[in-house]
Design an enzyme around this catalytic site. Structure first.
Site, PDB file in Angstrom:
ATOM      1  CG  ASN A 157      22.772  36.751  50.114  1.00  0.00           C
ATOM      2  OD1 ASN A 157      23.565  37.414  49.446  1.00  0.00           O
ATOM      3  ND2 ASN A 157      23.158  35.938  51.068  1.00  0.00           N
ATOM      4  CG  LEU A 182      45.029  14.692  83.124  1.00  0.00           C
ATOM      5  CD1 LEU A 182      46.406  14.476  83.738  1.00  0.00           C
ATOM      6  CD2 LEU A 182      44.010  15.046  84.202  1.00  0.00           C
ATOM      7  CG  ASN A 194      54.367  18.217  73.171  1.00  0.00           C
ATOM      8  OD1 ASN A 194      53.591  18.384  74.101  1.00  0.00           O
ATOM      9  ND2 ASN A 194      54.972  17.070  72.953  1.00  0.00           N
ATOM     10  CE1 TYR A 223      48.183  12.367  81.358  1.00  0.00           C
ATOM     11  CE2 TYR A 223      50.061  12.000  79.940  1.00  0.00           C
ATOM     12  CZ  TYR A 223      49.484  11.952  81.188  1.00  0.00           C
ATOM     13  OH  TYR A 223      50.203  11.502  82.250  1.00  0.00           O
ATOM     14  CD  GLN A 245      46.604  20.950  87.526  1.00  0.00           C
ATOM     15  OE1 GLN A 245      46.567  20.990  86.301  1.00  0.00           O
ATOM     16  NE2 GLN A 245      47.512  20.251  88.185  1.00  0.00           N
ATOM     17  NE  ARG A 287      57.092  21.777  74.258  1.00  0.00           N
ATOM     18  CZ  ARG A 287      57.237  20.463  74.405  1.00  0.00           C
ATOM     19  NH1 ARG A 287      58.039  19.788  73.609  1.00  0.00           N
ATOM     20  NH2 ARG A 287      56.569  19.819  75.352  1.00  0.00           N
TER      21      ARG A 287
HETATM   22  C1  UD1 Z   1      53.663  12.360  80.561  1.00  0.00           C
HETATM   23  C2  UD1 Z   1      53.957  11.170  81.468  1.00  0.00           C
HETATM   24  C3  UD1 Z   1      54.974  10.248  80.771  1.00  0.00           C
HETATM   25  C4  UD1 Z   1      54.450   9.825  79.435  1.00  0.00           C
HETATM   26  C5  UD1 Z   1      54.097  11.034  78.582  1.00  0.00           C
HETATM   27  C6  UD1 Z   1      53.388  10.612  77.346  1.00  0.00           C
HETATM   28  C7  UD1 Z   1      53.726  12.023  83.747  1.00  0.00           C
HETATM   29  C8  UD1 Z   1      54.431  12.456  84.956  1.00  0.00           C
HETATM   30  N1  UD1 Z   1      54.483  11.643  82.713  1.00  0.00           N
HETATM   31  O1  UD1 Z   1      54.833  13.149  80.471  1.00  0.00           O
HETATM   32  O2  UD1 Z   1      55.213   9.105  81.558  1.00  0.00           O
HETATM   33  O3  UD1 Z   1      55.401   9.030  78.762  1.00  0.00           O
HETATM   34  O4  UD1 Z   1      53.211  11.906  79.305  1.00  0.00           O
HETATM   35  O5  UD1 Z   1      53.204  11.708  76.481  1.00  0.00           O
HETATM   36  O6  UD1 Z   1      52.507  12.005  83.716  1.00  0.00           O
HETATM   37  N2  UD1 Z   1      48.678  18.419  82.756  1.00  0.00           N
HETATM   38  C9  UD1 Z   1      47.756  19.046  83.564  1.00  0.00           C
HETATM   39  N3  UD1 Z   1      48.178  19.580  84.740  1.00  0.00           N
HETATM   40  C10 UD1 Z   1      49.464  19.508  85.148  1.00  0.00           C
HETATM   41  C11 UD1 Z   1      50.409  18.871  84.337  1.00  0.00           C
HETATM   42  C12 UD1 Z   1      49.980  18.328  83.137  1.00  0.00           C
HETATM   43  O7  UD1 Z   1      46.574  19.121  83.218  1.00  0.00           O
HETATM   44  O8  UD1 Z   1      49.743  20.025  86.234  1.00  0.00           O
HETATM   45  C13 UD1 Z   1      48.230  17.824  81.503  1.00  0.00           C
HETATM   46  C14 UD1 Z   1      48.860  18.461  80.268  1.00  0.00           C
HETATM   47  O9  UD1 Z   1      48.025  19.478  79.753  1.00  0.00           O
HETATM   48  C15 UD1 Z   1      48.956  17.287  79.310  1.00  0.00           C
HETATM   49  C16 UD1 Z   1      49.099  16.076  80.202  1.00  0.00           C
HETATM   50  O10 UD1 Z   1      48.655  16.468  81.479  1.00  0.00           O
HETATM   51  O11 UD1 Z   1      47.754  17.139  78.561  1.00  0.00           O
HETATM   52  C17 UD1 Z   1      50.523  15.521  80.270  1.00  0.00           C
HETATM   53  O12 UD1 Z   1      51.397  16.460  80.833  1.00  0.00           O
HETATM   54  P1  UD1 Z   1      52.862  16.683  80.279  1.00  0.00           P
HETATM   55  O13 UD1 Z   1      53.507  17.731  81.104  1.00  0.00           O
HETATM   56  O14 UD1 Z   1      52.823  16.869  78.808  1.00  0.00           O
HETATM   57  O15 UD1 Z   1      53.580  15.292  80.639  1.00  0.00           O
HETATM   58  P2  UD1 Z   1      54.838  14.667  79.915  1.00  0.00           P
HETATM   59  O16 UD1 Z   1      56.071  15.293  80.461  1.00  0.00           O
HETATM   60  O17 UD1 Z   1      54.650  14.668  78.459  1.00  0.00           O
HETATM   61 MG    MG Z   2      53.426  15.782  77.033  1.00  0.00          MG
END
Ligand code: UD1
Ligand code: MG
Length: 460
Positions: A376, A14, A234, A109, A81, A21
């Site tokens: 050169n 993902l 982040n 991720y 997405q 940030r």
């Molecule tokens: C997420 C987890 C949490 C975990 C944490 C670890 C969920 C709901 N929660 O939270 O349990 O402890 O990671 O760091 O998954 N992304 C997309 N599309 C979206 C949303 C997110 O591609 O619509 C991607 C983001 O770019 C990122 C990853 O998914 O790489 C995680 O998303 P993020 O919003 O950072 O989740 P957290 O709130 O950190």
């Molecule tokens: Mg995160």
């Protein structure tokens, strides 16, 4: 014929989040740690699993992210997405790319680059017909912000609770969700449509899979790893922390593999740096991408090296700069304030002081004198300089490319070489020296007398 080996895996990474940030025009996952993008690190870490499919989920306008994904994983599929509606929605966009796949789907991720291949493999192997889902968890020093892993008496996961939706009691749990999950493909596509967005953030949480699986009486296993492997990026403070963690990992690995680092904490590697045995690296050396070093090489202090290959026994630095396309032959010496670019330096050749050698070839055993410059660039195009073997290039020589110097030739110091030099010839191009006996003494006398007269005049 064990199940763990027989199950195929597919990876979904993902990367659609913007990374607000970071305060950057560059998508977050393209920022680099140890010379490699965050996305690149994740894609490289999952490679040893030999996934049959790799899907990267990107957001709108992220062409550069797609290019980077292809650089690290040739057959990668890209899923778009349109809106960031949550991690479950992101995985849903990968469904078409995974059509017909029935093994284990791993979701990672892209902003958590420290994950190691062994850990990803352990997570994938935890998925079996009896345990169709596994979650990578860790004990967090500061659990705030992470999803918490809720377990039953047998230690199986029954739910993942996001911070904002957790009860005060659940918030005291320090076992957290890393974000990495592995799940049987059929179960994933059965459960994913059941995920709603009835939560604090009104997002579709991938983490809801755990609760849904448990309610369907499917076992969800926990695989634990150290927190240091799941640290996410982040902001740029965390980016620097992740870079530092990679450096610590690489320094330790190289030392255990037979590389001497006299001051390890001052040497900075790239994720793709390759180094042989009995190599010594002195303090304050920085490696950019694409460096490969053979055995018995010495890199002296304060050198900067990128895109270079260095053969057995060569000595580089102190204060050397090797740029992309530098190929240093065995036992060659590249000394202080010498810059080498797109150049092959032959075995045993030496360029020890103050030189620029670009777009050139230097034969074996050739000596490049102090201050030699390959000119050169003519302001429009680059040209090549070809220097044969066992040539003696005198100090302060300018080689105006394109130019060739034959084997065994000798170039007198201070020469501007503008045409071909035949093998074994002498090239000399400079004004002839003249001697004027006593000139300097006379000059001094005149100057001193004038200065004294001026000083006297000023006093009166
Ligand atoms: C997420 C987890 C949490 C975990 C944490 C670890 C969920 C709901 N929660 O939270 O349990 O402890 O990671 O760091 O998954 N992304 C997309 N599309 C979206 C949303 C997110 O591609 O619509 C991607 C983001 O770019 C990122 C990853 O998914 O790489 C995680 O998303 P993020 O919003 O950072 O989740 P957290 O709130 O950190
Ligand atoms: Mg995160």
């Amino acid at each position: 014929m064990t199940r763990a080996i027989m199950r195929q895996s597919a990876i979904v990474v993902l990367a659609a989040g913007k990374g607000t940030r970071m305060k950057s025009a560059l998508p977050k996952v393209l920022h680099r740690a140890a010379g490699r993008s965050l996305l690149g690190h994740v894609l490289e870490a999952v490679k040893p699993l030999k996934p049959v499919r790799t899907v990267v989920v990107v957001g709108l306008g992220m062409e550069a992210v797609q290019d980077e994904a292809r650089r690290h994983s040739a057959g990668v599929k890209i899923a778009l997405q349109q809106q960031q509606r949550g991690t479950a929605d992101a995985v849903a966009t990968a469904k078409a790319a995974l059509a017909g796949f029935s093994g284990t789907v791993l979701v990672a991720y892209a902003d958590a680059p420290l994950i190691r291949a062994e850990t990803v493999a352990a997570l994938a192997e935890a998925v079996t017909p009896r345990t169709p889902m596994a979650v990578l968890g860790f004990r967090a020093a500061e659990p705030k912000g992470y999803g918490r892993l809720i377990r039953n008496a047998k230690g199986h996961i029954t739910a993942i609770r996001e911070e904002l939706d957790a009860t005060p009691r659940e918030r005291r749990i320090d076992l957290c969700n890393s974000g990495l999950i592995a799940i049987d493909a059929t179960l994933l596509w059965t459960l994913l449509p059941k995920i709603g967005n009835d939560n604090a953030k009104k997002e579709y949480y991938l983490t809801d899979l755990a609760g849904l699986a448990a309610r369907a009486k499917r076992r969800v296993a926990l695989v634990e790893c150290p927190e240091s492997e799941v640290a996410g990026v982040n902001d740029r403070v965390q980016l620097a922390a992740v870079d530092a963690a990679f450096q610590t990992r690489y320094r330790r690995r190289f030392m255990l593999e037979g590389v001497t680092l006299t001051a390890p904490e001052t040497v900075f590697f790239c994720a793709d740096t390759q180094i042989g045995k009995d190599v010594v690296i002195e303090p304050h050396v920085v490696f950019g991408p694409g460096v490969s070093i053979d055995n018995n090489v010495r890199i002296l202090a304060f050198s900067h090296i990128e895109g270079a290959t260095i053969a057995d026994g060569a000595r580089i630095g102190p204060y050397a700069r090797l740029r992309p396309g530098a190929e240093i032959g065995s036992d060659a010496h590249i000394g202080n304030f010498v810059e080498v670019k797109q150049t092959r330096i032959g075995a045993g050749a030496k360029a020890n002081h103050l030189s620029y050698i670009g777009d050139a070839s230097v034969g074996a055993g050739t000596n490049i004198g102090a201050g030699t410059i390959t000119c050169n660039y003519d302001g429009f195009e680059k040209h090549r300089t070809e220097i044969g073997a066992n040539v003696f290039v005198g100090s302060n020589t300018a080689l105006v490319a394109p130019v060739k110097v034959g084997d065994g030739a000798n170039i007198a110091a201070g020469t501007v070489v503008t045409g071909a030099v035949p093998a074994d010839a002498l090239a000399i191009a400079r004004a002839e020296m003249q001697i004027r006996q006593g000139w300097a003494a006379k000059y001094r006398d005149i100057k001193r007398a004038r200065k004294a007269a001026k000083a006297k005049g000023a006093k009166e």
